[in-house]
Design a protein around this motif. Structure first.
Motif, PDB file in Angstrom:
ATOM      1  N   GLY A  45       0.816  -1.207   0.000  1.00  0.00           N
ATOM      2  CA  GLY A  45       0.000   0.000   0.000  1.00  0.00           C
ATOM      3  C   GLY A  45       0.848   1.254   0.000  1.00  0.00           C
ATOM      4  O   GLY A  45       0.588   2.215  -0.747  1.00  0.00           O
ATOM      5  N   LEU A  46       1.901   1.250   0.804  1.00  0.00           N
ATOM      6  CA  LEU A  46       2.811   2.389   0.841  1.00  0.00           C
ATOM      7  C   LEU A  46       3.588   2.521  -0.468  1.00  0.00           C
ATOM      8  O   LEU A  46       3.890   3.633  -0.904  1.00  0.00           O
ATOM      9  N   MET A  49       1.386   4.416  -2.645  1.00  0.00           N
ATOM     10  CA  MET A  49       1.115   5.771  -2.177  1.00  0.00           C
ATOM     11  C   MET A  49       2.297   6.718  -2.367  1.00  0.00           C
ATOM     12  O   MET A  49       2.121   7.867  -2.813  1.00  0.00           O
ATOM     13  N   ASN A 163      -4.513  10.149  -2.225  1.00  0.00           N
ATOM     14  CA  ASN A 163      -3.408   9.189  -2.162  1.00  0.00           C
ATOM     15  C   ASN A 163      -3.478   8.336  -0.904  1.00  0.00           C
ATOM     16  O   ASN A 163      -3.203   7.133  -0.941  1.00  0.00           O
ATOM     17  N   PHE A 164      -3.859   8.946   0.212  1.00  0.00           N
ATOM     18  CA  PHE A 164      -4.027   8.170   1.448  1.00  0.00           C
ATOM     19  C   PHE A 164      -5.169   7.163   1.303  1.00  0.00           C
ATOM     20  O   PHE A 164      -5.087   6.033   1.791  1.00  0.00           O
ATOM     21  N   PHE A 167      -4.018   4.189  -0.671  1.00  0.00           N
ATOM     22  CA  PHE A 167      -3.263   3.317   0.236  1.00  0.00           C
ATOM     23  C   PHE A 167      -4.206   2.396   0.995  1.00  0.00           C
ATOM     24  O   PHE A 167      -4.002   1.182   1.079  1.00  0.00           O
TER      25      PHE A 167
END
Length: 236
Positions: A45-46, A49, A163-164, A167
């Motif tokens: 996920g990061l 992101m 973007n968060f 993620f």
């Protein structure tokens, strides 16, 4: 030119961090070996992101041919940009995978299992059944693309907040559906590193299992197309 550069570097970073965490957790003698699926899921996920923050304004931060094709289909992206985006995405994924090999070369050498080595680069099904595996990839990517489109319904949502949320979407898909096929969600994410696995001089690497490649290649594209088509017919 900038959007293509952004897609290349962004996808390279995506694979560097994403394949990197798999190497970090699964290869022998890594200091984080055995950390498990939770670390892998959050790190992927990061990995999506972080380059999205860097390149969102430059290219839209697709890093994924399935997203690119879907957004072109609904008119969000010009079709003329699609070939360049896809070439950049596959090339970036290949380079990112090569960088992972260079960094973890000693750990690849210390790991005997060919399946573990291939798993650093590309996805595979926990229970092989190509038809059902393809459906799983299509459904998982449908969730991703439909969620991305749905963010347009959130009043006042800015790019950083989006973007968060992406993620969170990636982590949610991984934790809920990832055990089935490894949740490629992205043809470049799988095929680019699979090509790297086939070409790199990895000690004892075994087969690159091209017989399975149709699943992460076709499944995400179908899922993304269905997502935008359904989104368009909903009377928002």
């Amino acid at each position: 030119m900038l959007p293509y550069i952004a897609e290349f570097i962004g996808t390279m970073l995506l694979i560097l961090l994403g394949d990197g965490v798999v190497a970090n957790v699964t290869l022998n003698k890594s200091g984080m070996k055995g950390a498990g699926s939770i670390q892998i899921t959050f790190a992927w996920g990061l990995a999506v992101m972080l380059p999205a923050f860097i390149f969102g304004a430059a290219s839209g931060a697709h890093f994924n041919p399935a997203v690119t094709i879907a957004l072109a289909l609904d008119g969000t992206l010009a079709w003329g940009l699609v070939p360049g985006y896809i070439i950049a995405q596959f090339a970036g994924a290949f380079v990112g995978a090569c960088l992972v090999y260079i960094m973890f070369k000693d750990h690849f050498d210390a790991t005997e299992d060919p399946g573990t080595k291939l798993g650093v680069f590309s996805t595979g099904a926990s229970i092989p059944n190509k038809g059902r595996n393809l459906i799983c990839e299509a459904i998982a990517t449908f969730v991703l693309v439909f969620a991305i489109k749905g963010m347009g319904q959130v009043a006042g949502l800015n790019g950083a907040q989006g973007n968060f949320l992406v993620f969170g979407v990636i982590v949610s898909i991984g934790m809920s559906l990832g055990g089935l096929t490894g949740y490629a969600l992205n043809p470049a994410r799988d095929i680019g590193p699979r090509i790297a696995h086939a070409l790199l001089p990895i000690k004892g690497k075994g087969s690159s299992h091209w017989d399975y490649a149709i699943v992460p290649l076709l499944g995400p594209i179908l899922g993304g197309i269905v997502a935008v088509l359904l989104y368009q017919i909903i009377p928002w």
